[in-house]
Design an enzyme around this catalytic site. Structure first.
Site, PDB file in Angstrom:
ATOM      1  N   GLY A  42     -25.006  51.026  10.486  1.00  0.00           N
ATOM      2  CA  GLY A  42     -24.499  51.944  11.503  1.00  0.00           C
ATOM      3  C   GLY A  42     -23.005  51.723  11.654  1.00  0.00           C
ATOM      4  O   GLY A  42     -22.505  50.604  11.428  1.00  0.00           O
ATOM      5  N   LYS A  81     -38.391  50.767  34.872  1.00  0.00           N
ATOM      6  CA  LYS A  81     -38.039  51.887  33.998  1.00  0.00           C
ATOM      7  C   LYS A  81     -38.660  53.138  34.585  1.00  0.00           C
ATOM      8  O   LYS A  81     -39.665  53.068  35.299  1.00  0.00           O
ATOM      9  CB  LYS A  81     -38.613  51.641  32.598  1.00  0.00           C
ATOM     10  N   VAL A 100     -21.422  50.680  19.100  1.00  0.00           N
ATOM     11  CA  VAL A 100     -21.584  49.219  19.123  1.00  0.00           C
ATOM     12  C   VAL A 100     -21.074  48.633  17.802  1.00  0.00           C
ATOM     13  O   VAL A 100     -20.346  47.632  17.784  1.00  0.00           O
ATOM     14  CB  VAL A 100     -23.068  48.837  19.348  1.00  0.00           C
ATOM     15  N   ALA A 101     -21.441  49.271  16.693  1.00  0.00           N
ATOM     16  CA  ALA A 101     -21.037  48.782  15.374  1.00  0.00           C
ATOM     17  C   ALA A 101     -19.516  48.735  15.257  1.00  0.00           C
ATOM     18  O   ALA A 101     -18.952  47.751  14.776  1.00  0.00           O
ATOM     19  CB  ALA A 101     -21.624  49.682  14.287  1.00  0.00           C
ATOM     20  N   GLY A 124     -21.552  53.408  14.457  1.00  0.00           N
ATOM     21  CA  GLY A 124     -21.427  54.080  15.755  1.00  0.00           C
ATOM     22  C   GLY A 124     -20.640  53.219  16.731  1.00  0.00           C
ATOM     23  O   GLY A 124     -19.820  52.384  16.334  1.00  0.00           O
TER      24      GLY A 124
HETATM   25  P1  NAD Z   1     -24.435  55.308  18.402  1.00  0.00           P
HETATM   26  O1  NAD Z   1     -25.225  56.564  18.438  1.00  0.00           O
HETATM   27  O2  NAD Z   1     -22.998  55.342  18.774  1.00  0.00           O
HETATM   28  O3  NAD Z   1     -24.521  54.651  16.943  1.00  0.00           O
HETATM   29  C1  NAD Z   1     -25.664  54.648  16.163  1.00  0.00           C
HETATM   30  C2  NAD Z   1     -25.236  55.051  14.765  1.00  0.00           C
HETATM   31  O4  NAD Z   1     -26.326  54.853  13.874  1.00  0.00           O
HETATM   32  C3  NAD Z   1     -24.835  56.523  14.655  1.00  0.00           C
HETATM   33  O5  NAD Z   1     -23.516  56.596  14.145  1.00  0.00           O
HETATM   34  C4  NAD Z   1     -25.850  57.096  13.675  1.00  0.00           C
HETATM   35  O6  NAD Z   1     -25.324  58.111  12.836  1.00  0.00           O
HETATM   36  C5  NAD Z   1     -26.238  55.862  12.892  1.00  0.00           C
HETATM   37  N1  NAD Z   1     -27.499  55.959  12.156  1.00  0.00           N
HETATM   38  C6  NAD Z   1     -28.627  56.624  12.490  1.00  0.00           C
HETATM   39  N2  NAD Z   1     -29.546  56.486  11.516  1.00  0.00           N
HETATM   40  C7  NAD Z   1     -28.999  55.683  10.572  1.00  0.00           C
HETATM   41  C8  NAD Z   1     -29.467  55.163   9.336  1.00  0.00           C
HETATM   42  N3  NAD Z   1     -30.676  55.435   8.872  1.00  0.00           N
HETATM   43  N4  NAD Z   1     -28.646  54.362   8.625  1.00  0.00           N
HETATM   44  C9  NAD Z   1     -27.403  54.091   9.075  1.00  0.00           C
HETATM   45  N5  NAD Z   1     -26.908  54.564  10.228  1.00  0.00           N
HETATM   46  C10 NAD Z   1     -27.701  55.351  10.972  1.00  0.00           C
HETATM   47  O7  NAD Z   1     -25.260  54.284  19.307  1.00  0.00           O
HETATM   48  P2  NAD Z   1     -24.789  52.879  19.892  1.00  0.00           P
HETATM   49  O8  NAD Z   1     -24.535  53.037  21.354  1.00  0.00           O
HETATM   50  O9  NAD Z   1     -23.758  52.273  19.015  1.00  0.00           O
HETATM   51  O10 NAD Z   1     -26.147  52.041  19.797  1.00  0.00           O
HETATM   52  C11 NAD Z   1     -26.572  51.469  18.580  1.00  0.00           C
HETATM   53  C12 NAD Z   1     -27.861  50.683  18.815  1.00  0.00           C
HETATM   54  O11 NAD Z   1     -27.643  49.662  19.779  1.00  0.00           O
HETATM   55  C13 NAD Z   1     -29.033  51.501  19.355  1.00  0.00           C
HETATM   56  O12 NAD Z   1     -30.232  50.965  18.829  1.00  0.00           O
HETATM   57  C14 NAD Z   1     -28.972  51.251  20.844  1.00  0.00           C
HETATM   58  O13 NAD Z   1     -30.244  51.428  21.458  1.00  0.00           O
HETATM   59  C15 NAD Z   1     -28.573  49.794  20.866  1.00  0.00           C
HETATM   60  N6  NAD Z   1     -27.917  49.356  22.103  1.00  0.00           N
HETATM   61  C16 NAD Z   1     -26.755  49.928  22.482  1.00  0.00           C
HETATM   62  C17 NAD Z   1     -26.124  49.494  23.632  1.00  0.00           C
HETATM   63  C18 NAD Z   1     -24.804  50.082  24.049  1.00  0.00           C
HETATM   64  O14 NAD Z   1     -24.137  49.478  24.889  1.00  0.00           O
HETATM   65  N7  NAD Z   1     -24.380  51.214  23.502  1.00  0.00           N
HETATM   66  C19 NAD Z   1     -26.689  48.467  24.412  1.00  0.00           C
HETATM   67  C20 NAD Z   1     -27.886  47.870  23.991  1.00  0.00           C
HETATM   68  C21 NAD Z   1     -28.486  48.330  22.820  1.00  0.00           C
END
Ligand code: NAD
Length: 355
Positions: free
Chosen positions: A177, A80, A181-182, A179
């Site tokens: 969430g 990292k 991944v969700a 976002g």
């Molecule tokens: P993203 O920013 O697209 O989605 C995250 C969502 O969480 C956002 O829509 C945000 O508004 C929402 N959020 C923030 N605070 C909140 C709360 N208190 N209650 C409800 N919703 C809330 O990010 P993402 O890429 O979908 O990543 C989501 C998680 O997965 C993160 O923890 C990230 O580190 C982890 N992750 C992502 C990936 C990837 O491929 N994108 C890979 C490994 C881990």
């Protein structure tokens, strides 16, 4: 903080402090373990209050990458980088080209990618100085589809362990969430016939999930109290804590968010409630698989096929937990350590090419 002592305690191989006075670059690259391959991990840009705070973060995160890549079955070690700076700093070219030169100086022992505070455009600047960089524009792109596919198959494996069959049809999944991944996860769940509850601090994202996928929106704080079979944290870290674990009514926790346990003891508490917890860095390994795929020139389908293995890995984690009578988060660490040890053992035999 005694740096060598910290390295000894966590098993780090190398920590490199770099400074470029021409642009005010201050960065640390930590290489944790390269038994399995070059150390891969993103570059985080953050205005750390002190060098010590930055060092602690890079040591913790680089070690996490060793474990994540090891359980994902990749030929990668863990590393990292952190750059101590305002993530909104405008002089991106000089900052990231300086970073690229320091990455290059490690001769491929460390491969960087994007992380908090960096973007694919920043990685293009890094690329001008080194080829040891992934997450570039127009290459593997957004890792979320592969990540969420891994979460989906991992969730099915947990269902198999918990309920004897891996179908999610008719199950209610509370997704925290809405976002990236969700959303992709909810698409898989909808296709399988699961009922979906979701929440987000961004009301537009919830609306989109309700309209596109027939999900039901709930208030952000109510997600922990939901009458559901599975809780899928896909937003924030530290959401499994004293307050929330007491409120959960689910049988499984399986989601994409990083660092879900507020403290390690919560990984014990959650199992005491009879909940099957899928360790976060195992089930969200699709992200690093996607980056590895970019380095190998894989298509998205090939990356997804690799992410499919998360199903068996989750089964294996629960087997080790039962075998050694330990919580699942510790079983995941053990699985990673067993793989590293077995590969290390292979290296005792000399083959042509070794010097
Ligand atoms: P993203 O920013 O697209 O989605 C995250 C969502 O969480 C956002 O829509 C945000 O508004 C929402 N959020 C923030 N605070 C909140 C709360 N208190 N209650 C409800 N919703 C809330 O990010 P993402 O890429 O979908 O990543 C989501 C998680 O997965 C993160 O923890 C990230 O580190 C982890 N992750 C992502 C990936 C990837 O491929 N994108 C890979 C490994 C881990």
């Amino acid at each position: 903080m005694d740096t060598f002592n910290e390295m000894r305690l966590r098993g780090h191989e190398q920590v490199v402090f770099s400074h470029d006075p021409s642009c005010g670059y201050f960065g640390i690259i930590a290489i944790h373990d390269t038994t399995l391959g070059p150390a891969l991990g993103g570059t985080r840009v953050w205005p750390y209050a002190s060098t010590e705070e930055a060092l602690k973060d890079v040591l913790r995160l680089s070690r996490g990458m060793t474990y994540k890549s090891a359980v994902a079955g990749l030929n990668l070690g863990g590393g990292k980088a952190v750059i101590i700076a305002d993530p909104k700093r405008p002089d991106r070219e000089s900052l990231f080209r300086a970073h690229g030169r320091f990455v290059e100086s490690l001769g491929g022992r460390y491969i960087t990618a994007e992380d908090v505070g960096t973007s694919p455009t920043d990685m293009e600047f890094v690329k001008r100085e080194t080829k040891h960089v992934a997450g570039l524009l127009n290459l593997s792109g957004d890792p979320s589809p592969v990540t969420s596919y891994g979460v989906y198959v991992g969730m099915k494996a947990a269902a198999k362990v918990k309920w004897g069959k891996d179908s999610l049809a008719g199950k209610t999944v509370a997704v925290q969430g809405a976002g990236k991944v969700a959303f992709y996860l909810m698409k898989h769940l909808k296709e399988e016939g699961a009922k979906i509850l979701t929440c987000d601090i961004d009301a537009e994202k919830v609306k989109h999930a309700v309209e596109e996928l027939g999900a039901t929106g709930v208030a952000t704080d109510a997600i922990y109290d939901a009458q559901a079979d599975i809780f899928a944290p896909c937003a924030l870290g530290a959401i499994l804590n004293d307050d929330t674990i007491a409120r959960l009514k689910v049988g499984i926790v399986a989601g994409g968010a990083n660092n879900q346990l507020a403290e390690e003891r919560h990984g014990v508490d959650i199992e005491k409630k009879g909940i099957r917890y899928c360790p976060d860095y195992v089930i969200n390994g699709g992200g690093v698989i996607n980056v590895y795929g970019e380095l190998q020139g894989w298509t998205m389908d090939r990356a997804k096929r690799k992410a499919q293995e998360i199903y068996d890995t989750i089964l294996r984690v629960f087997q080790i937990a039962a075998r050694d009578k330990i919580p699942s988060f510790q079983a995941a660490d053990r699985l990673a350590e067993e793989r590293i040890k077995s590969v290390m053992a292979l290296k005792r035999m000399w083959v042509a090419g070794d010097r």
